[in-house]
Design a protein around this motif. Structure first.
Motif, PDB file in Angstrom:
ATOM      1  N   VAL A   1     -21.792 -16.485   4.470  1.00  0.00           N
ATOM      2  CA  VAL A   1     -22.156 -17.635   5.303  1.00  0.00           C
ATOM      3  C   VAL A   1     -21.353 -17.626   6.597  1.00  0.00           C
ATOM      4  O   VAL A   1     -21.898 -17.882   7.680  1.00  0.00           O
ATOM      5  N   GLU A   2     -20.066 -17.315   6.508  1.00  0.00           N
ATOM      6  CA  GLU A   2     -19.226 -17.257   7.704  1.00  0.00           C
ATOM      7  C   GLU A   2     -19.741 -16.204   8.681  1.00  0.00           C
ATOM      8  O   GLU A   2     -19.755 -16.432   9.903  1.00  0.00           O
TER       9      GLU A   2
ATOM     10  N   CYS B   1     -28.006 -20.842   7.614  1.00  0.00           N
ATOM     11  CA  CYS B   1     -26.961 -19.864   7.298  1.00  0.00           C
ATOM     12  C   CYS B   1     -26.417 -20.089   5.893  1.00  0.00           C
ATOM     13  O   CYS B   1     -26.173 -19.131   5.144  1.00  0.00           O
ATOM     14  N   ARG B   2     -26.221 -21.340   5.517  1.00  0.00           N
ATOM     15  CA  ARG B   2     -25.740 -21.648   4.166  1.00  0.00           C
ATOM     16  C   ARG B   2     -26.683 -21.087   3.104  1.00  0.00           C
ATOM     17  O   ARG B   2     -26.246 -20.684   2.021  1.00  0.00           O
ATOM     18  N   LEU B   3     -27.979 -21.105   3.415  1.00  0.00           N
ATOM     19  CA  LEU B   3     -28.974 -20.646   2.453  1.00  0.00           C
ATOM     20  C   LEU B   3     -29.253 -19.151   2.567  1.00  0.00           C
ATOM     21  O   LEU B   3     -30.137 -18.628   1.893  1.00  0.00           O
ATOM     22  N   GLY B   4     -28.497 -18.479   3.444  1.00  0.00           N
ATOM     23  CA  GLY B   4     -28.598 -17.024   3.534  1.00  0.00           C
ATOM     24  C   GLY B   4     -29.594 -16.492   4.538  1.00  0.00           C
ATOM     25  O   GLY B   4     -29.873 -15.292   4.552  1.00  0.00           O
TER      26      GLY B   4
ATOM     27  N   LYS C   1     -21.231 -17.067  12.390  1.00  0.00           N
ATOM     28  CA  LYS C   1     -20.652 -16.400  13.570  1.00  0.00           C
ATOM     29  C   LYS C   1     -21.726 -15.651  14.353  1.00  0.00           C
ATOM     30  O   LYS C   1     -21.777 -15.712  15.581  1.00  0.00           O
ATOM     31  N   GLY C   2     -22.604 -14.958  13.633  1.00  0.00           N
ATOM     32  CA  GLY C   2     -23.667 -14.207  14.296  1.00  0.00           C
ATOM     33  C   GLY C   2     -24.708 -15.082  14.960  1.00  0.00           C
ATOM     34  O   GLY C   2     -25.345 -14.678  15.929  1.00  0.00           O
TER      35      GLY C   2
ATOM     36  N   LYS D   1     -36.356  -9.576  13.878  1.00  0.00           N
ATOM     37  CA  LYS D   1     -35.883  -9.493  12.495  1.00  0.00           C
ATOM     38  C   LYS D   1     -35.102 -10.743  12.086  1.00  0.00           C
ATOM     39  O   LYS D   1     -34.773 -10.923  10.920  1.00  0.00           O
ATOM     40  N   THR D   2     -34.835 -11.638  13.065  1.00  0.00           N
ATOM     41  CA  THR D   2     -34.123 -12.874  12.779  1.00  0.00           C
ATOM     42  C   THR D   2     -35.020 -13.831  12.007  1.00  0.00           C
ATOM     43  O   THR D   2     -36.156 -14.081  12.398  1.00  0.00           O
ATOM     44  N   GLN D   3     -34.502 -14.377  10.927  1.00  0.00           N
ATOM     45  CA  GLN D   3     -35.320 -15.252  10.085  1.00  0.00           C
ATOM     46  C   GLN D   3     -35.466 -16.653  10.673  1.00  0.00           C
ATOM     47  O   GLN D   3     -36.444 -17.339  10.389  1.00  0.00           O
TER      48      GLN D   3
END
Length: 247
Positions: A57-58, A126-129, A62-63, A162-164
């Motif tokens: 998640v971190e 992000c928390r959910l991946g 960050k990304g 490719k970014t979700q």
């Protein structure tokens, strides 16, 4: 003691820092040392999984490069003047729309908290991946045109498609030129097959068509964005002014 230190070092060398921390915790708690081997191993494995999820998640946060990196949906201000549909927002918090590759549109006047809320959804993703990328519309459009000029557009395109969850903040400032339109269409067309868009704008959706220099491109992009979108309109006094009054 030497054996304990050796075990700790081995765990760290193997990239099992979560297990190493849990192992040390067990050594400092006599009641845990009385548990069976299977129980203690299970606790260490759980700690390792948790540690890896936290690091993931971190990395995602960050990304994502969120402007409001500390914004989280738990802190949403639901005061009546903002006009937020609490039940709708709570359902969107579960991010099923992301899993279904749907979009989210946040509109409202300047200062009503669109960017903050967009970043809160970015953090939740992000928390959910989900891989997430935040750009203001101006940043994104500038990156596209510059990458076209220096022949790095294919690399940028791959990164974006490719970014979700691709967050485009403050759509509308400066408009979308005839040169930019086809490039943006290609990116949105391919990205929509892999993920979702979150767009904020101070312009209502029925005004978006006028932002494009090319009406054909406008039709193509808006067809891909709006028809599978959830929409939230933020109302009320500027959140920045309200914070300024409190300080």
């Amino acid at each position: 003691m030497t054996r304990v230190i050796s075990t700790m070092h081995r765990l760290v060398e193997l990239g099992l820092s979560g297990m190493a921390i849990a192992y040390e915790r067990q050594l400092n708690q006599p009641d845990l040392q009385q548990q069976t081997f299977d129980v203690r191993l299970g606790l260490m494995m759980d700690a390792e999984v948790s540690e890896r999820e936290t690091r993931k998640v971190e990395r995602l946060v960050k990304g994502a490069r969120l402007r409001e990196s500390q914004a989280v949906l738990e802190d949403v201000d639901y005061r009546a003047s903002r006009g937020l549909d609490r039940s709708l927002l709570m359902s969107l918090t579960e991010c099923e729309w992301l899993r279904r590759r749907q979009n989210l549109i946040l509109t409202g006047a300047t200062g009503t908290g669109k960017t903050w809320l967009a970043c809160a959804f970015g953090n939740q993703a992000c928390r959910l991946g989900f891989t997430t990328c935040y750009r203001t519309a101006n940043q994104l459009f500038e990156d596209i045109l510059l990458s076209q000029a220096d022949s790095t557009l294919p690399k940028l395109r791959r990164q974006l498609i490719k970014t979700q969850l691709l967050i485009i903040d403050d759509l509308g400032i400066g408009g979308i030129t005839a040169q930019l339109g086809p490039l943006l269409l290609e990116i949105i067309d391919q990205q929509s097959r892999n993920g979702s868009l979150l767009i904020t704008s101070q312009y209502p959706q029925d005004k978006w068509y006028d932002l494009f220099a090319d009406p054909t491109i406008a039709d193509a992009i808006l067809d891909r964005v709006i028809h599978k979108s959830h929409a939230l309109q933020l109302k009320g006094e500027s959140m920045r002014k309200m914070r300024g009054k409190k300080s």
